[in-house]
Motif scaffolding. Structure first.
Motif, PDB file in Angstrom:
ATOM      1  N   LEU A  30       0.843  -1.201   0.000  1.00 26.84           N
ATOM      2  CA  LEU A  30       0.000   0.000   0.000  1.00 26.84           C
ATOM      3  C   LEU A  30       0.873   1.243   0.000  1.00 26.84           C
ATOM      4  O   LEU A  30       0.658   2.181  -0.779  1.00 26.84           O
ATOM      5  CB  LEU A  30      -0.950  -0.002   1.206  1.00 26.84           C
ATOM      6  CG  LEU A  30      -2.044  -1.080   1.195  1.00 26.84           C
ATOM      7  CD1 LEU A  30      -2.830  -1.075   2.500  1.00 26.84           C
ATOM      8  CD2 LEU A  30      -2.993  -0.916   0.010  1.00 26.84           C
ATOM      9  N   GLN A  31       1.898   1.237   0.854  1.00 24.28           N
ATOM     10  CA  GLN A  31       2.793   2.404   0.926  1.00 24.28           C
ATOM     11  C   GLN A  31       3.507   2.615  -0.411  1.00 24.28           C
ATOM     12  O   GLN A  31       3.631   3.745  -0.883  1.00 24.28           O
ATOM     13  CB  GLN A  31       3.817   2.219   2.052  1.00 24.28           C
ATOM     14  CG  GLN A  31       3.192   2.340   3.445  1.00 24.28           C
ATOM     15  CD  GLN A  31       4.176   2.034   4.562  1.00 24.28           C
ATOM     16  OE1 GLN A  31       5.256   1.484   4.314  1.00 24.28           O
ATOM     17  NE2 GLN A  31       3.817   2.382   5.792  1.00 24.28           N
ATOM     18  N   ALA A  32       3.934   1.513  -1.024  1.00 23.80           N
ATOM     19  CA  ALA A  32       4.663   1.616  -2.297  1.00 23.80           C
ATOM     20  C   ALA A  32       3.781   2.180  -3.411  1.00 23.80           C
ATOM     21  O   ALA A  32       4.277   2.776  -4.357  1.00 23.80           O
ATOM     22  CB  ALA A  32       5.217   0.249  -2.696  1.00 23.80           C
ATOM     23  N   SER A  33       2.464   2.000  -3.272  1.00 15.12           N
ATOM     24  CA  SER A  33       1.560   2.539  -4.291  1.00 15.12           C
ATOM     25  C   SER A  33       1.017   3.906  -3.876  1.00 15.12           C
ATOM     26  O   SER A  33       0.023   4.387  -4.435  1.00 15.12           O
ATOM     27  CB  SER A  33       0.424   1.555  -4.553  1.00 15.12           C
ATOM     28  OG  SER A  33      -0.368   1.417  -3.397  1.00 15.12           O
ATOM     29  N   GLY A  34       1.651   4.513  -2.865  1.00 19.55           N
ATOM     30  CA  GLY A  34       1.301   5.885  -2.488  1.00 19.55           C
ATOM     31  C   GLY A  34       0.090   5.993  -1.581  1.00 19.55           C
ATOM     32  O   GLY A  34      -0.465   7.084  -1.419  1.00 19.55           O
ATOM     33  N   ARG A  35      -0.345   4.869  -1.005  1.00 15.28           N
ATOM     34  CA  ARG A  35      -1.488   4.916  -0.086  1.00 15.28           C
ATOM     35  C   ARG A  35      -0.956   4.848   1.347  1.00 15.28           C
ATOM     36  O   ARG A  35      -0.310   3.864   1.711  1.00 15.28           O
ATOM     37  CB  ARG A  35      -2.434   3.744  -0.325  1.00 15.28           C
ATOM     38  CG  ARG A  35      -3.073   3.755  -1.711  1.00 15.28           C
ATOM     39  CD  ARG A  35      -3.878   2.466  -1.931  1.00 15.28           C
ATOM     40  NE  ARG A  35      -4.524   2.441  -3.227  1.00 15.28           N
ATOM     41  CZ  ARG A  35      -3.966   1.976  -4.347  1.00 15.28           C
ATOM     42  NH1 ARG A  35      -2.736   1.500  -4.332  1.00 15.28           N
ATOM     43  NH2 ARG A  35      -4.628   2.011  -5.487  1.00 15.28           N
TER      44      ARG A  35
END
Ligand code: ADP
Ligand code: FDM
Ligand code: MG
Length: 214
Positions: A30-35
């Motif tokens: 999620l963090q890697a996809s900007g969330r």
């Protein structure tokens, strides 16, 4: 106008089903996809209450069964202000165990009904999604021996599994059963798919209250 809230996502499942592995992977993805996303786990052994629970699980102390049940619940309630603050800020929370473990483990003990076990957790922030990582005991055994903590025996885990089955009949909770026997990446793909749907849905719905109003 307030920004969109984050989703409350919970992973439950039997011992060695892969909950901790998958929570970490989901947060990273999620963090890697900007969330924005953060992991939490219950029990949270870092608080004062959590330290009492941890000593009990490690069999360094004994606690009366009702008492420890209420401590597990109190350990969730003490984190509620932080959880709400993070969700309000748009952070999705990925949680390793929640009130469902609380009910399944205590109600697997003699003399406890599920109804009593649920009461202290009524009104907690309601997860937008609860994924149950399903794995049969034979496959779980291939992933290693039981540890030395309390509850880590096959007879008790079998009884816990039955209680989870009961809890999953409740249509007021958004349960998804995940086949945890697949490899780590395939399980992750399933979990990510459900999580992205839940994150979108949560943006347009207020946070609910667990086990309230029928
Ligand atoms: P849990 O938190 O549900 O008890 P863990 O994430 O700690 O489970 O995983 C238990 C063990 O199984 C670990 O050794 C982990 O590396 C391994 N494991 C996790 N997921 C899988 C999988 N899909 N296939 C095979 N082994 C796995
Ligand atoms: N557990 C966990 C409970 O009995 N009640 C609860 O409310 C919760 C959240 O604690 F045996 C039990 C389930 C498990 C132990 O182990 C926690 P992990 O390995 O930290 O998940
Ligand atoms: Mg774990």
């Amino acid at each position: 106008m307030a920004s969109k809230r984050g989703a409350l996502i919970v992973l439950e499942g039997v011992d060695r089903a892969g909950k901790t592995t998958q929570c970490k992977k989901l947060v990273q993805a999620l963090q890697a996809s900007g969330r924005p996303a953060e992991m939490m786990r219950f029990p949270d052994r870092t608080t004062t209450i959590g330290q009492l629970i941890s000593a009990y699980l490690e069999k360094k102390s004994d606690l009366e069964d009702h008492t420890v049940h209420l401590l597990f619940s109190a350990n969730r309630w003490e984190l509620v202000p932080l959880m709400k603050q993070q969700l309000d800020r748009g952070i999705t929370l990925v949680v390793d165990r929640y009130a469902f473990s609380g009910v399944a483990f205590t109600s697997a003990k003699p003399g406890f009904c599920m109804d009593w076990c649920m009461k202290p957790d009524v009104g907690l922030p309601k997860p937008d999604l609860v994924m149950f990582l399903q794995l049969n005991p034979a496959e779980a055994a291939l992933r290693g021996q039981f540890g030395s903590e309390r509850y880590e025996t096959s007879a008790f885990q079998k009884s816990v599994q039955q209680k989870f089955k009961q809890l999953m009949k409740d249509p007021s909770v958004n349960w998804k059963v995940i086949d945890a026997s697949k490899n780590v990446d395939d399980v992750h793909d399933d979990i990510k798919h459900h999580s992205l749907n839940a994150i979108s849905a949560a943006e347009n719905t207020p946070l609910g209250e667990l086990w309230k109003g029928g």
